[in-house]
Design a protein around this motif. Structure first.
Motif, mmCIF file in Angstrom:
data_model
loop_
_atom_site.group_PDB
_atom_site.id
_atom_site.type_symbol
_atom_site.label_atom_id
_atom_site.label_comp_id
_atom_site.label_asym_id
_atom_site.label_seq_id
_atom_site.Cartn_x
_atom_site.Cartn_y
_atom_site.Cartn_z
ATOM 1 N N UNK A 115 25.813 10.913 -31.396
ATOM 2 C CA UNK A 115 25.908 9.633 -30.696
ATOM 3 C C UNK A 115 26.965 9.656 -29.598
ATOM 4 N N UNK A 116 28.088 10.358 -29.833
ATOM 5 C CA UNK A 116 29.154 10.314 -28.846
ATOM 6 C C UNK A 116 28.774 11.043 -27.561
ATOM 7 N N UNK A 117 27.739 11.903 -27.609
ATOM 8 C CA UNK A 117 27.356 12.632 -26.402
ATOM 9 C C UNK A 117 26.813 11.692 -25.339
ATOM 10 N N UNK A 118 25.931 10.772 -25.747
ATOM 11 C CA UNK A 118 25.395 9.850 -24.742
ATOM 12 C C UNK A 118 26.257 8.611 -24.591
ATOM 13 N N UNK A 119 27.081 8.313 -25.603
ATOM 14 C CA UNK A 119 27.935 7.126 -25.504
ATOM 15 C C UNK A 119 29.025 7.316 -24.457
ATOM 16 N N UNK A 120 29.543 8.564 -24.314
ATOM 17 C CA UNK A 120 30.615 8.839 -23.356
ATOM 18 C C UNK A 120 30.096 9.383 -22.038
ATOM 19 N N UNK A 121 28.805 9.340 -21.840
ATOM 20 C CA UNK A 121 28.253 9.809 -20.579
ATOM 21 C C UNK A 121 27.468 11.075 -20.730
ATOM 22 N N UNK A 122 27.627 11.783 -21.856
ATOM 23 C CA UNK A 122 26.821 12.956 -22.116
ATOM 24 C C UNK A 122 27.504 14.226 -21.704
ATOM 25 N N UNK A 123 27.572 15.163 -22.599
ATOM 26 C CA UNK A 123 28.158 16.461 -22.298
ATOM 27 C C UNK A 123 27.687 17.451 -23.329
ATOM 28 N N UNK A 124 27.487 18.680 -22.883
ATOM 29 C CA UNK A 124 27.205 19.726 -23.846
ATOM 30 C C UNK A 124 28.478 20.522 -24.063
ATOM 31 N N UNK A 125 28.345 21.705 -24.637
ATOM 32 C CA UNK A 125 29.537 22.469 -24.963
ATOM 33 C C UNK A 125 30.353 22.879 -23.766
ATOM 34 N N UNK A 126 29.770 22.877 -22.563
ATOM 35 C CA UNK A 126 30.491 23.298 -21.376
ATOM 36 C C UNK A 126 30.866 22.129 -20.480
ATOM 37 N N UNK A 127 30.644 20.911 -20.925
ATOM 38 C CA UNK A 127 31.072 19.755 -20.142
ATOM 39 C C UNK A 127 30.064 19.286 -19.124
ATOM 40 N N UNK A 128 28.788 19.694 -19.268
ATOM 41 C CA UNK A 128 27.777 19.272 -18.294
ATOM 42 C C UNK A 128 26.768 18.359 -19.008
ATOM 43 N N UNK A 129 25.489 18.765 -19.093
ATOM 44 C CA UNK A 129 24.498 17.944 -19.783
ATOM 45 C C UNK A 129 24.182 16.667 -19.059
ATOM 46 N N UNK A 130 24.293 15.550 -19.805
ATOM 47 C CA UNK A 130 23.948 14.259 -19.221
ATOM 48 C C UNK A 130 24.849 13.880 -18.052
ATOM 49 N N UNK A 131 26.105 14.343 -18.079
ATOM 50 C CA UNK A 131 26.992 14.060 -16.941
ATOM 51 C C UNK A 131 26.421 14.698 -15.672
ATOM 52 N N UNK A 132 25.947 15.948 -15.792
ATOM 53 C CA UNK A 132 25.330 16.586 -14.642
ATOM 54 C C UNK A 132 24.090 15.855 -14.174
ATOM 55 N N UNK A 133 23.291 15.335 -15.142
ATOM 56 C CA UNK A 133 22.116 14.545 -14.757
ATOM 57 C C UNK A 133 22.525 13.317 -13.950
ATOM 58 N N UNK A 134 23.519 12.599 -14.417
ATOM 59 C CA UNK A 134 23.952 11.387 -13.712
ATOM 60 C C UNK A 134 24.453 11.718 -12.318
ATOM 61 N N UNK A 135 25.155 12.848 -12.170
ATOM 62 C CA UNK A 135 25.635 13.234 -10.845
ATOM 63 C C UNK A 135 24.469 13.535 -9.911
ATOM 64 N N UNK A 136 23.478 14.258 -10.419
ATOM 65 C CA UNK A 136 22.326 14.581 -9.586
ATOM 66 C C UNK A 136 21.585 13.321 -9.154
ATOM 67 N N UNK A 137 21.349 12.434 -10.113
ATOM 68 C CA UNK A 137 20.619 11.207 -9.799
ATOM 69 C C UNK A 137 21.421 10.355 -8.819
ATOM 70 N N UNK A 138 22.733 10.291 -9.019
ATOM 71 C CA UNK A 138 23.569 9.507 -8.111
ATOM 72 C C UNK A 138 23.569 10.043 -6.696
ATOM 73 N N UNK A 139 23.429 11.363 -6.531
ATOM 74 C CA UNK A 139 23.440 11.961 -5.195
ATOM 75 C C UNK A 139 22.249 11.511 -4.357
ATOM 76 N N UNK A 140 21.123 11.211 -4.998
ATOM 77 C CA UNK A 140 19.944 10.762 -4.244
ATOM 78 C C UNK A 140 19.752 9.252 -4.339
#
Length: 399
Positions: free
Chosen positions: A347-372
């Motif tokens: 639950x904490x992965x998507x609650x805090x914005x999302x991250x995998x073991x290297x600090x990317x994951x959902x956070x990287x998705x949000x950055x990509x979507x925000x760029x466009x």
């Protein structure tokens, strides 16, 4: 000639000392001639003092202004009339007016305007009428006023050029800062690309390797297929990594620019889904609306979002997980819906914005979507599993 000019600019005090010495010689001739009134000793002291004003006017302008004013007061008190050396007062008025000390400039202007009137009152000409003396006083006052105006104009011009130089320097720093920001943004983009490539393809290879090891003895043909999938996935990963790192090799000055391939787009999502199915994850793929060309940034973002979402499904979905991918073409954008029916990530992965073991994951998705300029909604799905919903707008000026 230019060397001489540069030499004179580098030695201003030497140049002023030369003119001071010349003025002292002329003053000595005037004192010897006896054309001026007053005690000779006072005139000699005043001449030396005023020549000192000329010699040090740029080194200590405020002090030289006060010295010139003191000499003028001394001449009035002792009765020593103006001499050739009093030309230094015009020079110091110009020098102070061209400087940056405002009180000294105002003092020089006031003193320059009052000095001729005081001299007229102290040494009147008996044979001249009052109007003639007034006209003479005004005539002598004009040079002081012109000297101050010229000096103040020079000060304004210097300030203007200094402002232009400061502005040019600031613009240069801003350009350098923008260049650094562009480099940082490009590095971040490459980091996201590498994360997507490595996370997806290595995940597929790990799953296939585990499956091959499990069925190696009981089903050699199935193990062979898994190894072929690993080989193809590895080649695909290497191709994409060469495309990304080729840019860096070119910027570092290498003669070879590396191998370049087209950026992934929406049409390749079907191939991606087939690859994931071959890795053992059942995926339903559906397209709604009329497919059409989209801006390259939107297509790359859509591909990477689906790739990352399916990679996360394999990582966190658990056993017997299934997924679905739906692309919807709207009039003004592209919709993505990726769902799975597994146990989902913590639950904490998507609650805090999302991250995998290297600090990317959902956070990287949000950055990509925000760029466009798009929107992303990620979280647990009712009834279990995980859902990622994305809306990517089609901006004008796309390809």
């Amino acid at each position: 000639m230019q060397r001489l000019y540069d030499f004179l600019r580098r030695h201003p005090t030497g140049v002023d000392s030369f003119w001071a010495l010349l003025l002292l010689m002329l003053s000595a001739l005037s004192i010897a001639d006896g054309s001026s009134k007053g005690p000779t000793a006072v005139k000699i002291v005043a001449a030396f003092a005023l020549c000192t004003v000329i010699a040090l006017r740029r080194r200590a302008p405020e002090k030289m202004l006060l010295l010139a004013a003191a000499v003028g007061v001394g001449q009035v008190v002792t009765g020593a009339s103006a001499d050739v050396a009093d030309f230094a007062m015009l020079v110091i008025v110009y020098t102070v007016a061209s400087g940056g000390t405002r009180w000294a400039s105002r003092f020089a202007l006031i003193a320059g305007l009052l000095a001729p009137s005081i001299a007229t009152l102290r040494w009147p000409e008996p044979h001249q009428s009052v109007p003639t003396q007034v006209i003479g006083t005004v005539f002598v006052t004009v040079p002081f006023l012109l000297a101050w105006v010229l000096g103040d104009s020079m000060r304004t011009r210097r300030a203007y050029w200094a402002q232009l130089e400061e502005r040019a320097e600031r613009l240069e720093k801003e350009r350098e800062q923008q260049s650094r920001m562009a480099v940082t943004a490009e590095r971040a983009r490459i980091a996201r690309e590498l994360h997507d490539v490595v996370a997806h393809n290595v995940s597929v290879m790990v799953v296939q390797a585990d499956g091959a090891a499990y069925v190696l003895d009981s089903s050699p043909e199935q193990a062979k297929q898994a190894l072929e999938t690993i080989s193809g996935t590895g080649r695909q990963a290497l191709t994409e990594m060469r495309r990304l790192l080729g840019v860096l090799r070119t910027e570092e000055g290498s003669g070879e620019g590396g191998e370049y391939v087209p950026q992934p787009d929406v049409e390749q999502i079907g191939d991606l889904v087939e690859q994931v199915r071959g890795a053992g994850l059942p995926v339903e793929f559906k397209v709604e609306g009329a497919p059409r060309p989209l801006p390259s940034g939107v297509e790359l973002t859509a591909y990477r979002i689906v790739q990352e979402a399916l990679t996360n499904t394999r990582k966190h979905g658990g056993p017997d997980v299934g997924a679905s991918v739906q692309l919807t073409y709207f009039d003004d954008g592209l919709g993505l819906l990726v769902e799975d029916d597994g146990r989902g990530a913590q639950h904490e992965l998507y609650e805090s914005g999302g991250a995998d073991g290297m600090g990317h994951g959902l956070i990287g998705m949000r950055e990509r979507v925000g760029m466009v300029g798009g929107t992303l909604d990620a979280g647990p799905r009712p009834g279990g599993g995980f859902r990622i919903s994305v809306l990517l707008p089609i901006k004008p000026g796309g390809r």
